[in-house]
Every structure is written in structure tokens, then in C-alpha cells.
Design an enzyme around this catalytic site. Sequence first.
Site, PDB file in Angstrom:
ATOM      1  N   LYS A  22      46.418  42.101  26.363  1.00  0.00           N
ATOM      2  CA  LYS A  22      46.016  42.791  27.755  1.00  0.00           C
ATOM      3  C   LYS A  22      46.997  42.701  29.046  1.00  0.00           C
ATOM      4  O   LYS A  22      47.258  43.676  29.685  1.00  0.00           O
ATOM      5  CB  LYS A  22      44.682  41.778  28.155  1.00  0.00           C
ATOM      6  CG  LYS A  22      44.355  41.991  29.834  1.00  0.00           C
ATOM      7  CD  LYS A  22      43.479  41.217  30.263  1.00  0.00           C
ATOM      8  CE  LYS A  22      44.267  40.168  30.881  1.00  0.00           C
ATOM      9  NZ  LYS A  22      43.415  39.217  31.651  1.00  0.00           N
ATOM     10  N   ASN A  23      47.732  41.587  28.832  1.00  0.00           N
ATOM     11  CA  ASN A  23      48.710  41.609  29.924  1.00  0.00           C
ATOM     12  C   ASN A  23      49.951  42.452  29.811  1.00  0.00           C
ATOM     13  O   ASN A  23      50.857  42.647  30.624  1.00  0.00           O
ATOM     14  CB  ASN A  23      49.313  39.781  30.105  1.00  0.00           C
ATOM     15  CG  ASN A  23      48.095  39.294  30.711  1.00  0.00           C
ATOM     16  OD1 ASN A  23      47.373  39.629  31.319  1.00  0.00           O
ATOM     17  ND2 ASN A  23      48.285  37.778  30.264  1.00  0.00           N
ATOM     18  N   ARG A  92      43.504  41.544  39.948  1.00  0.00           N
ATOM     19  CA  ARG A  92      44.718  41.577  40.771  1.00  0.00           C
ATOM     20  C   ARG A  92      45.887  42.436  40.210  1.00  0.00           C
ATOM     21  O   ARG A  92      46.653  42.818  40.923  1.00  0.00           O
ATOM     22  CB  ARG A  92      45.108  40.058  40.697  1.00  0.00           C
ATOM     23  CG  ARG A  92      44.315  38.960  41.560  1.00  0.00           C
ATOM     24  CD  ARG A  92      45.259  37.432  41.361  1.00  0.00           C
ATOM     25  NE  ARG A  92      46.488  37.963  41.850  1.00  0.00           N
ATOM     26  CZ  ARG A  92      46.978  37.821  43.242  1.00  0.00           C
ATOM     27  NH1 ARG A  92      45.994  37.658  44.185  1.00  0.00           N
ATOM     28  NH2 ARG A  92      48.151  38.008  43.537  1.00  0.00           N
ATOM     29  N   CYS A 116      42.489  33.744  43.801  1.00  0.00           N
ATOM     30  CA  CYS A 116      41.565  33.736  42.788  1.00  0.00           C
ATOM     31  C   CYS A 116      41.088  32.438  42.426  1.00  0.00           C
ATOM     32  O   CYS A 116      41.570  31.393  43.081  1.00  0.00           O
ATOM     33  CB  CYS A 116      41.952  34.595  41.498  1.00  0.00           C
ATOM     34  SG  CYS A 116      43.338  33.677  40.494  1.00  0.00           S
ATOM     35  N   ARG A 121      47.697  33.625  44.651  1.00  0.00           N
ATOM     36  CA  ARG A 121      48.832  34.179  43.865  1.00  0.00           C
ATOM     37  C   ARG A 121      49.284  35.490  44.900  1.00  0.00           C
ATOM     38  O   ARG A 121      48.904  36.532  44.626  1.00  0.00           O
ATOM     39  CB  ARG A 121      48.242  34.929  42.561  1.00  0.00           C
ATOM     40  CG  ARG A 121      48.106  33.838  41.625  1.00  0.00           C
ATOM     41  CD  ARG A 121      47.824  34.237  40.168  1.00  0.00           C
ATOM     42  NE  ARG A 121      46.563  34.619  39.887  1.00  0.00           N
ATOM     43  CZ  ARG A 121      45.970  35.115  38.769  1.00  0.00           C
ATOM     44  NH1 ARG A 121      47.068  35.420  37.918  1.00  0.00           N
ATOM     45  NH2 ARG A 121      44.817  35.225  38.455  1.00  0.00           N
ATOM     46  N   ASP A 304      48.332  29.640  30.512  1.00  0.00           N
ATOM     47  CA  ASP A 304      46.973  30.363  29.792  1.00  0.00           C
ATOM     48  C   ASP A 304      46.503  29.701  28.645  1.00  0.00           C
ATOM     49  O   ASP A 304      45.575  29.981  28.024  1.00  0.00           O
ATOM     50  CB  ASP A 304      47.286  31.765  29.610  1.00  0.00           C
ATOM     51  CG  ASP A 304      47.345  32.888  30.836  1.00  0.00           C
ATOM     52  OD1 ASP A 304      46.682  32.200  31.964  1.00  0.00           O
ATOM     53  OD2 ASP A 304      47.595  33.772  30.873  1.00  0.00           O
ATOM     54  N   ARG A 396      36.938  39.362  30.045  1.00  0.00           N
ATOM     55  CA  ARG A 396      38.236  40.150  30.789  1.00  0.00           C
ATOM     56  C   ARG A 396      39.418  39.808  29.550  1.00  0.00           C
ATOM     57  O   ARG A 396      40.452  40.277  29.628  1.00  0.00           O
ATOM     58  CB  ARG A 396      38.638  39.438  32.001  1.00  0.00           C
ATOM     59  CG  ARG A 396      37.480  39.787  32.905  1.00  0.00           C
ATOM     60  CD  ARG A 396      37.865  39.222  34.338  1.00  0.00           C
ATOM     61  NE  ARG A 396      39.229  39.644  34.779  1.00  0.00           N
ATOM     62  CZ  ARG A 396      39.883  38.925  35.729  1.00  0.00           C
ATOM     63  NH1 ARG A 396      39.542  37.974  36.390  1.00  0.00           N
ATOM     64  NH2 ARG A 396      41.128  39.339  35.959  1.00  0.00           N
TER      65      ARG A 396
END
Length: 416
Positions: A22-23, A92, A116, A121, A304, A396
Site C-alpha cells: 500500500k505504502n 493523509r 491522526c 504528522r 508499523d 486500510r
Amino acid sequence: MAKIIVSGRQTLIGSVNISGSKNAALPILAACLLIPGENVISNLPKLLDIKTMLEVLKCLGAGIKAENGRAWIDASGISHYDAPYKLVRQMRASVLVMGPLLARFGKAIVPLPGGCAIGLRPIDIHLKALELLGAKIIMHDGCVEATASRLKGQRIYFDFPSVGATENIMMAACLAEGQTIIHDAALEPEIVDLANFLNKAGASISGAGTSKIEINGVERLNPVEYNVIPDRIEAGTYMVAAAITKGNVLIKGCIPSHLDAVITKLREAEVTITEEPDGVRVEMSKELASLSIKTMPYPGFPTDMQAQFMALMATTPGISIIVESVFENRFMHVSELCRMGADIKVDGHTALIRGVPSLSGAPVVATDLRASVALILAGLIAGGKTKVTEIHYLDRGYEYIEDKLSSLGAIIKRVE
């Protein structure tokens, strides 16, 4: 309200395929705004954040088609330069459209994303760097409006190796005049993947994956087909799932070098990890050993993975310590783990975990993406049933997690 129900004390055995990152996918999708013509991006995970980014691009005027982990993105007809607040507030990473829009069209209007659940951030680093490249920044009505006739390359020194800022400036500099050098850039594999995508499209970027990235601006980028790297955090999560259940799981399709810090800590905890031709095998037959962990920017231990390791340490004999140095509010899962019987004390940025013999299933509430999966991991070993609510966070970041865990032997279901 949807919830996940996990029946505990199951041993996970088998193999699991890791989805696309995802990132890595989010900045690559944003970078498609730099390119007139149709890009084809493959290995996209089916996640809410990916859907949101595609919606942002569509609202800006891009032609979008997506199916079966692949998206066709045609940014030839971009007609708007303002990202809609209703989408930016959901994710974001929407702020990543600022650099590409400014570089190609000379204008970008993006609502301030704010904080968040896990902490503030701010995007100050992004804005200061864009100003150095020649952008004029105006703040109004909760939005950032950036304009520039054409960006010009500069030396940029970050105060912190921000992943988002590195990505935004790298994209903006691709079409800038002259050379841009980013000092103290983020080192994450997702940065390297974005650079590889941009270079394939005709950009001139070197040094991605190091603290110094050089970008020589070009006049134009061209459409390409590109395959996103696998998700290292999802892979790390399934490694912990195998360890916490004393299982034997082959994590297929991951890139072991992206997980050095995670693998090192698992081995320190007496978990057996073996690289195989198609992945990494994780086996746990011994008693876990306690750990001391401090989260750091890559290549350090990833923030994470902090919540997942806390679930792992909750039943590990002895005392484990986790220091969270990246985000100021990322221990919200502690109270929920304690509802399940964990013994965890928090003092500022430090959590002290005293391993208990067992956990008990309980109704718990997810507070963010990684907290949600940590509670599921805890539920895998708890006695009875664990009911996890607020699972929109889970959607997500984890594709088909119930199906993947079920295929390994977990008893888990989603109830709408």
C-alpha cells in the site's frame, strides 16, 4: 457495525501470499499525474486507501479503470488542481498529489490533512522544500495553495527523514529545471520503488534508498506499465502471526531484505526463520524470549510493527520493553490488550510488558490500522472469542485478512 470475531488457541500452518505494498502504491498512483497518457499499475492491493487515491485522481480529471489488482490511469485530461477535502480527510497520503500537480501544471490546492489517531504528522517539511524549488505557498480556508511557473532545482536539507516529503519532492523535482539534491532523505524501500517507477517513465533519479537523492529534471515523462513491490508490513505481520501461535508458515512473495530489523528481532525472540526460494518460512516450537525494541526510521525497527510485537510479547515470559520514538500517540492499543489480560505499563514513550501465561477473549476496539491487527493476533492465542470492532482501520492496510488467516487454520470471521 462490522466486526471481526476470532476464536483463539489455533496454530497457524501453511503458506500465505503477500499482497502489493500500500505504502509503495499510493505515491506511484499520485506520480501518474506527472505523465500524459495511460499508465498501467499492477499488484495493487484491494484496500480502502487505494480506492480513495484512485477517487482523488478521478476527481482531478484522470481517466480511471481498475480491476483484479490492476489500474489503468490516464492523466492526459487533468482539469482540476484542487484535491477534494472529503477524500483528503480520509487519507493523509492524498497530500502526495501536491508535488506532481505543481510540477506539471504549476498549481495545486490541497486541504491540510491535520493530525491522526497515532499523532501529529505536519506537512511543514513538504511546504518548505517546495518553496525552495520556487513555489509560492498561500494558506487559506484550511487549504494549501501552491503555484509556480516552473520549479527550479535546489539543494534541500530535511530536518527529519520524512517519507512523504521525500516522495513529494522527488516527484516535483522530476519536471523541475536543473538538478535537485535531497539530503537526509528517507531510506524506505517504498522510496526506491517510486524512483524505479519514475525512472522507467523517463525521469533521472539516482541515490534512492540512501540519504542523498539526486534528481535531474526532464521535460516530459512517458506512460509505462509497472508492478508494485510486496508489502513488507503485511509480511512482518504474518511472521508474527506464525510466531505467536507457535506455527509453521511460509510467507510467499516477500522481500527478506526489506524486513531485516523485523527478522532480527524475531530471531532474538528464538523464532526460527529460514529463507526459501519462494519466500521466508517462520517456525516457532521453543519458548519465546523477551525483547527490547525501539522504533526508528528505516532501516531501523518499523513503527508499523510495534503493535504486533506488543501482542507477541504479551505472553512471552519475562519483561519486554518497547520504546516508540516515531509517533507520540501510538500506544492506544495497550488498554485493549490489557482488557484481554495483558500486563502492560506505559510511561511516556516506553511500554513495559510483563509476559502473562495466557490471554482471554474480550470485546475490544481498534484505534488505528496496526492496532486493529495486533488485537486480531492477540485473539489468535486468547482463550474464548475476541470481538474486534472499528475494523474500517483494518481494511486500510490488510487485503483479505480473514481469508488468509483462515487458510492457515485460524477460526475467524467478519460479521456485518
